[in-house]
Design a protein around this motif. Structure first.
Motif, PDB file in Angstrom:
ATOM      1  N   ALA A  68       0.803  -1.265  -0.104  1.00  0.00           N
ATOM      2  CA  ALA A  68       0.008  -0.203  -0.121  1.00  0.00           C
ATOM      3  C   ALA A  68       0.899   1.235   0.070  1.00  0.00           C
ATOM      4  CB  ALA A  68      -0.768  -0.128   1.249  1.00  0.00           C
ATOM      5  N   ALA A  69       2.148   1.110   0.374  1.00  0.00           N
ATOM      6  CA  ALA A  69       3.159   2.319   0.656  1.00  0.00           C
ATOM      7  C   ALA A  69       3.453   2.662  -0.847  1.00  0.00           C
ATOM      8  CB  ALA A  69       3.973   2.179   1.636  1.00  0.00           C
ATOM      9  N   ARG A  70       3.124   3.929  -1.364  1.00  0.00           N
ATOM     10  CA  ARG A  70       3.803   3.983  -2.486  1.00  0.00           C
ATOM     11  C   ARG A  70       4.749   5.144  -2.667  1.00  0.00           C
ATOM     12  NH1 ARG A  70      -2.000   3.727  -4.894  1.00  0.00           N
ATOM     13  NH2 ARG A  70      -2.060   4.302  -2.688  1.00  0.00           N
ATOM     14  N   ASP A  71       4.657   5.951  -1.813  1.00  0.00           N
ATOM     15  CA  ASP A  71       5.680   7.174  -1.340  1.00  0.00           C
ATOM     16  C   ASP A  71       5.892   7.121   0.265  1.00  0.00           C
ATOM     17  OD1 ASP A  71       3.561   8.600  -0.278  1.00  0.00           O
ATOM     18  OD2 ASP A  71       2.847   9.293  -2.330  1.00  0.00           O
ATOM     19  N   ALA A  72       6.724   8.330   0.507  1.00  0.00           N
ATOM     20  CA  ALA A  72       7.308   8.321   1.668  1.00  0.00           C
ATOM     21  C   ALA A  72       6.005   8.730   2.817  1.00  0.00           C
ATOM     22  CB  ALA A  72       8.464   9.301   1.973  1.00  0.00           C
ATOM     23  N   GLU A  73       5.176   9.690   2.126  1.00  0.00           N
ATOM     24  CA  GLU A  73       4.110  10.067   3.032  1.00  0.00           C
ATOM     25  C   GLU A  73       3.179   8.708   3.421  1.00  0.00           C
ATOM     26  OE1 GLU A  73       0.467  13.056   2.731  1.00  0.00           O
ATOM     27  OE2 GLU A  73       2.201  13.570   1.222  1.00  0.00           O
ATOM     28  N   ASP A  74       2.945   7.874   2.325  1.00  0.00           N
ATOM     29  CA  ASP A  74       2.030   6.718   2.497  1.00  0.00           C
ATOM     30  C   ASP A  74       2.790   6.028   3.757  1.00  0.00           C
ATOM     31  OD1 ASP A  74       0.105   7.136   0.793  1.00  0.00           O
ATOM     32  OD2 ASP A  74       0.987   5.675  -0.458  1.00  0.00           O
ATOM     33  N   ALA A  75       4.228   6.112   3.628  1.00  0.00           N
ATOM     34  CA  ALA A  75       5.055   4.930   4.641  1.00  0.00           C
ATOM     35  C   ALA A  75       4.951   5.651   6.090  1.00  0.00           C
ATOM     36  CB  ALA A  75       6.609   4.816   4.076  1.00  0.00           C
ATOM     37  N   GLU A  76       5.130   6.830   5.853  1.00  0.00           N
ATOM     38  CA  GLU A  76       4.752   7.290   7.430  1.00  0.00           C
ATOM     39  C   GLU A  76       3.379   7.110   8.011  1.00  0.00           C
ATOM     40  OE1 GLU A  76       6.989  11.433   6.893  1.00  0.00           O
ATOM     41  OE2 GLU A  76       5.512  11.620   8.349  1.00  0.00           O
ATOM     42  N   GLN A  77       2.280   7.122   6.995  1.00  0.00           N
ATOM     43  CA  GLN A  77       0.975   6.839   7.583  1.00  0.00           C
ATOM     44  C   GLN A  77       1.027   5.442   8.313  1.00  0.00           C
ATOM     45  OE1 GLN A  77      -2.436   8.523   6.590  1.00  0.00           O
ATOM     46  NE2 GLN A  77      -1.240  10.437   7.187  1.00  0.00           N
ATOM     47  N   LEU A  78       1.578   4.680   7.241  1.00  0.00           N
ATOM     48  CA  LEU A  78       1.482   3.093   7.562  1.00  0.00           C
ATOM     49  C   LEU A  78       2.335   2.343   8.711  1.00  0.00           C
ATOM     50  CD1 LEU A  78       0.894   2.049   3.723  1.00  0.00           C
ATOM     51  CD2 LEU A  78      -0.905   2.097   5.612  1.00  0.00           C
ATOM     52  N   VAL A  79       3.439   3.280   8.859  1.00  0.00           N
ATOM     53  CA  VAL A  79       4.288   2.552   9.949  1.00  0.00           C
ATOM     54  C   VAL A  79       3.516   2.454  11.312  1.00  0.00           C
ATOM     55  CG1 VAL A  79       5.406   4.596  10.848  1.00  0.00           C
ATOM     56  CG2 VAL A  79       6.739   2.751  10.794  1.00  0.00           C
ATOM     57  N   GLY A  80       2.611   3.460  11.834  1.00  0.00           N
ATOM     58  CA  GLY A  80       1.977   3.070  12.911  1.00  0.00           C
ATOM     59  C   GLY A  80       1.318   1.872  13.058  1.00  0.00           C
ATOM     60  N   ILE A  81       0.569   1.332  11.993  1.00  0.00           N
ATOM     61  CA  ILE A  81      -0.131   0.250  11.793  1.00  0.00           C
ATOM     62  C   ILE A  81       0.873  -1.078  11.864  1.00  0.00           C
ATOM     63  CG2 ILE A  81      -1.326  -1.305  10.322  1.00  0.00           C
ATOM     64  CD1 ILE A  81      -2.707   0.949   8.780  1.00  0.00           C
ATOM     65  N   ALA A  82       2.178  -0.856  11.339  1.00  0.00           N
ATOM     66  CA  ALA A  82       3.049  -1.981  11.524  1.00  0.00           C
ATOM     67  C   ALA A  82       3.392  -2.435  12.777  1.00  0.00           C
ATOM     68  CB  ALA A  82       4.253  -1.720  10.671  1.00  0.00           C
ATOM     69  N   THR A  83       3.481  -1.066  13.541  1.00  0.00           N
ATOM     70  CA  THR A  83       3.994  -0.890  14.823  1.00  0.00           C
ATOM     71  C   THR A  83       3.087  -1.647  15.836  1.00  0.00           C
ATOM     72  OG1 THR A  83       5.219   1.128  14.677  1.00  0.00           O
ATOM     73  CG2 THR A  83       5.031   0.322  16.824  1.00  0.00           C
TER      74      THR A  83
END
Lengths: 206, 206
Positions: A68-83
């Motif tokens: 789902a992470a296509r750019d750095a902004e997505d990744a920032e949004q999604l890292v919380g879910i991973a944690t």
């Protein structure tokens, strides 16, 4: 325990996976503590089955958020879910460690028992006999909370877990029910489930 | 957070340490999930304080059981306690990981909110104002469960945590209370605690 299977990517909803992981990890702690307290191998095995499911969901969830992470902004949004997913997985692992003690027949030291005994409520696991008065009844009709002070916290139907079942849920033969409540109440429910007793507050099976 | 202190052996009871660790780790998960759901830095900080306490207890407990083991039989008896203590510590770490997300201002993704929203009950943290109607009252007199459907799950008095307080417990000014219940009820309790409202079911402060 079943054979480990290769994990393949599946497009399941991240929300559903996370909700299920959270629900499962919470019930696993309860089950693991109860397994230790009552030295119940059955409860301990349920915990290990659930841990496999949580592991599976953890992998799938991580794959899905990576895709789902296509750019750095997505990744920032999604890292919380991973944690949060990893934390949930750690809780599930901790529960499995406790369950493994029981299965390895490592004696439950009296100190563990004392530490856990404060649990005023007991937890039971019972397989529902098709002859049981509970068979093919909805939870709302049984009204176990009011009648015997017991709450069904989960129902397992084969491999499918229903955590915090609603009042509309049916109990079928072969279902495994997990219930929590006062010691007398859960003993009563156990007798009803395995078909040893058919009296539920005056109500009788035909 | 306080400065890390050197850990020194203290002969505290293993049973008390384990009981406290278990109680703390359970409440930490609740607090951490609520911190994430409501993006509450206050709740997140409480979780990290508690994690330090659980870490401390983990060290002390391990030292104590090592000293208690004089032969292989003792060691076999005690290894179960070490495992349960470690598992409890893992649960506490998992809660701290979630709390750290909140403190790092990593946005709580809507998916996390949705996964946690099923929690029908809310959890609040409030510091009791000495002018509050709750000040110097026993829990049994307040009867919050019956009146507003709210349960005080913990009280922190300075560094001391009282988990699952009994009915005899007093609330003092400056205490931090943690309560769980229906959203309306916990909002009401929050207003009472900070002194914004003094009406508790008709009862008024003088």
């Amino acid at each position: 325990m079943s054979e480990p299977e290769a994990i393949k990517y599946r497009p399941i909803s991240v929300r559903n996976a996370l909700t299920e992981m959270k629900d499962l990890s919470e019930i696993m702690i309860d089950l693991a503590y109860s397994a230790a307290l009552f030295h119940s191998q059955d409860l301990a095995e349920e915990v290990l089955e659930l841990e496999e499911r949580v592991d599976y969901l953890t992998y799938i969830l991580h794959m899905n958020i990576m895709l789902a992470a296509r750019d750095a902004e997505d990744a920032e949004q999604l890292v919380g879910i991973a944690t949060v997913a990893s934390a949930t997985n750690e809780i599930s692992d901790a529960a499995a460690d406790i369950a493994s003690l029981v299965l390895k027949n490592i004696g439950v030291h009296p100190i563990i028992r004392e530490a856990f005994e404060k649990m005023e409520e007991h937890l039971i696991r019972a397989r529902v006999n098709p002859k049981s008065i509970l068979f093919q009844r909805k939870l709302k009709d049984l009204d176990l909370a009011a009648r015997i002070g017991v709450d069904i916290i989960a129902i397992r139907k084969g491999k499918k877990w229903i955590i915090d079942p609603t009042d509309e849920e049916d109990i079928d033969g072969g279902d495994i029910i997990f219930a929590r409540g006062a010691p007398l109440g859960v003993d009563k429910l156990y007798s009803l489930a395995i078909g040893l007793s058919d009296e539920l507050d005056g109500e009788k099976s035909e």
